[in-house]
Structure formats: structure tokens, C-alpha cells
Scaffold this motif. Sequence first.
Motif, short mmCIF file in Angstrom:
data_model
loop_
_atom_site.label_atom_id
_atom_site.label_comp_id
_atom_site.label_asym_id
_atom_site.label_seq_id
_atom_site.Cartn_x
_atom_site.Cartn_y
_atom_site.Cartn_z
N ALA A 185 0.59 -1.52 0.41
CA ALA A 185 -0.11 -0.28 0.36
C ALA A 185 0.81 1.05 0.44
O ALA A 185 2.23 1.21 0.42
CB ALA A 185 -0.80 0.41 1.38
N SER A 186 0.06 1.95 -0.71
CA SER A 186 0.59 3.38 -0.44
C SER A 186 0.14 5.04 0.36
O SER A 186 -1.42 4.61 0.23
CB SER A 186 0.89 3.97 -2.61
N TYR A 187 0.40 5.56 0.56
CA TYR A 187 0.06 6.68 0.94
C TYR A 187 -1.18 7.07 -0.49
O TYR A 187 -2.40 8.57 0.07
CB TYR A 187 0.44 7.93 1.76
N PHE A 188 0.00 6.93 -1.64
CA PHE A 188 -0.85 7.81 -2.34
C PHE A 188 -1.66 6.89 -3.53
O PHE A 188 -0.67 5.41 -4.41
CB PHE A 188 -0.20 8.62 -3.42
N PRO A 189 -3.04 6.17 -3.43
CA PRO A 189 -3.55 4.69 -4.79
C PRO A 189 -2.68 4.95 -6.07
O PRO A 189 -2.41 4.48 -6.36
CB PRO A 189 -4.79 5.40 -3.46
N ALA A 190 -2.75 6.16 -6.30
CA ALA A 190 -2.22 6.11 -8.51
C ALA A 190 -0.88 5.69 -7.98
O ALA A 190 -0.12 5.35 -8.85
CB ALA A 190 -2.36 7.10 -8.36
N ARG A 192 0.77 3.39 -5.90
CA ARG A 192 0.75 2.30 -6.21
C ARG A 192 0.54 1.59 -7.28
O ARG A 192 1.56 0.60 -7.64
CB ARG A 192 -0.62 2.00 -5.29
N GLN A 193 -0.54 2.48 -8.30
CA GLN A 193 -1.62 1.77 -9.42
C GLN A 193 0.05 1.49 -10.33
O GLN A 193 0.29 0.25 -10.80
CB GLN A 193 -2.34 2.22 -9.49
N ALA A 194 0.66 3.23 -10.16
CA ALA A 194 1.54 3.43 -11.50
C ALA A 194 3.57 2.11 -10.82
O ALA A 194 4.06 2.16 -11.89
CB ALA A 194 2.26 4.87 -10.98
N THR A 195 3.33 1.96 -10.15
CA THR A 195 4.52 1.21 -9.62
C THR A 195 3.95 -0.15 -9.85
O THR A 195 5.46 -0.86 -10.53
CB THR A 195 4.92 1.39 -7.60
N VAL A 206 11.37 -5.19 -13.69
CA VAL A 206 12.01 -5.71 -12.49
C VAL A 206 11.52 -6.55 -11.73
O VAL A 206 12.06 -6.65 -10.71
CB VAL A 206 11.85 -4.21 -12.17
N GLY A 207 10.57 -7.38 -12.21
CA GLY A 207 9.92 -8.62 -12.06
C GLY A 207 8.33 -7.96 -11.74
O GLY A 207 7.69 -7.71 -12.81
N TRP A 208 7.75 -9.60 -11.21
CA TRP A 208 6.70 -9.46 -11.55
C TRP A 208 5.57 -9.33 -10.63
O TRP A 208 5.33 -9.39 -9.47
CB TRP A 208 6.33 -11.01 -11.47
N THR A 209 3.68 -9.84 -10.66
CA THR A 209 2.84 -8.76 -9.53
C THR A 209 1.96 -9.65 -9.52
O THR A 209 1.72 -10.73 -11.14
CB THR A 209 2.34 -7.14 -9.80
#
Length: 216
Positions: A185-190, A192-195, A206-209
Motif C-alpha cells: 500500500a501507499s499513501y497515494f493509491p495512484a 501504488r498502481q503506477a508502481t 523489475v519483476g512480477w506482480t
Amino acid sequence: MITVSAAPFDYCFEPARTALVVIDMQRDFVEPGGFGESLGNDVSPLAGIVPTVQRLLAWSRARGLFVVHTREAHRPDLSDCPPAKRERGSPRLRIGDIGPMGRILIDGEPGAGFVPTLAPVAGELEIVKPGKGAFHATALQDTLRTRGITHLLFAGVTTEVCVQTTMREANDRGYECLLIEDATASYFPAFRQATLEMIRAQGAIVGWTAPFGALP
Ligand code: TIU
């Protein structure tokens, strides 16, 4: 061998060569009155992942994965805190100042401790780190090498700061990395999604999700 239906393609790992790395699930980030709030953030989105991280810990422990828990914290004399980190910006409280959970981001203070339900158990590794990345100025790489670890599952906070920095450090060191989407999680949902999107883009640059529910 375990195969996860992940993005951008399947992620395969042997439990004996895999570690779960839980990044910075500590009160200073997740609860009001800590470092996260002192930076001007609404901390409420972070508490929402605690049950999923608990389930991920139970899943990993049941399959014999090595478990690593990190905390971002500094020595009481601040000798491991670069002045640039302490002095940047105009937070309400700076690192080392006294807040409602003790001195902000100082090892040994209540705020620097784990969220109680996510505390390590016997046999798990706790890494106290002065930076955003868990490989910087820590024994993490030596410990993983000694244990023959090649694959890392990631969870924790915040997605675009300490989690992403550590995943990039790990990727450059040759580890195959999977970020559990609903355990970060992030303080900034956008952000988190971008990451999530930038990690798995370009053929898993960088890897998988994958969501927790994709783990078999
Ligand atoms: N501020 C913020 O988003 N994160 C940090 O300062 N540390 C971690 O991500 N753990």
C-alpha cells in the motif's frame, strides 16, 4: 516447484530457495502520530493491507519460506541518518523528534516497532535499515546468499518508496522478484498502481506482480 499465474507471465519458484520480504510494516508508517503522518500523509490506506499480509505470512510459513521483516529506523544518536534525510522539507516532526509514539523513526521507540499482529516469530530475520532500500547498509544480501535464496516475494509499505527501491536493488543483484499486489500500500493509491504497472512492464523489467489469491 510452485507456479503463480502472475503478470506479465507465470512466476515459478522453489519454496526452499525463496524468501518472503515484508517491508516496514511498522507503527511509524501505519498508525497516526508517526513518521508517515509527520510528512503530511493520511495513513489510513496502509492499515487496510494488514490482514492480507497476515495471510501471506501464514501461507509462507506453512510452506517453509524463509521470512525477512524490515524496519526503517535509525540509531538514537542519529549517526546513521544522513543530515539530508533529517533536514529535508518542513515536516511537523523530524526524524529523532519526540512524537506520540516516541522519537520518530528511532530504533527501540514504540513507533519503530512492528504492527503487533505482524511481528516476526522465531527463526525469521529482522533487518533494521537506515535507507529506503533494504540492501543498503544491511546484512540482507549476505544472509540470502548463505541460504541459497534466489527468489523473493515482496509485501509491505510504501509501494513506491521502500518496496520499489528494495525490489530494484534485488533485481540488480539477480533475484527473481514477485510483488503481492494486495499486500502492498501507499499513501497515494495512484502511485501504488503506477508502481505495479512499471515493475511488470517491458517483460517484467523489475519483476512480477500477482494478487495473494493467485498463490496456490
Ligand atoms: N514516505 C514514504 O512513503 N515511505 C517511507 O518513508 N518509507 C517507506 O516506504 N518504508
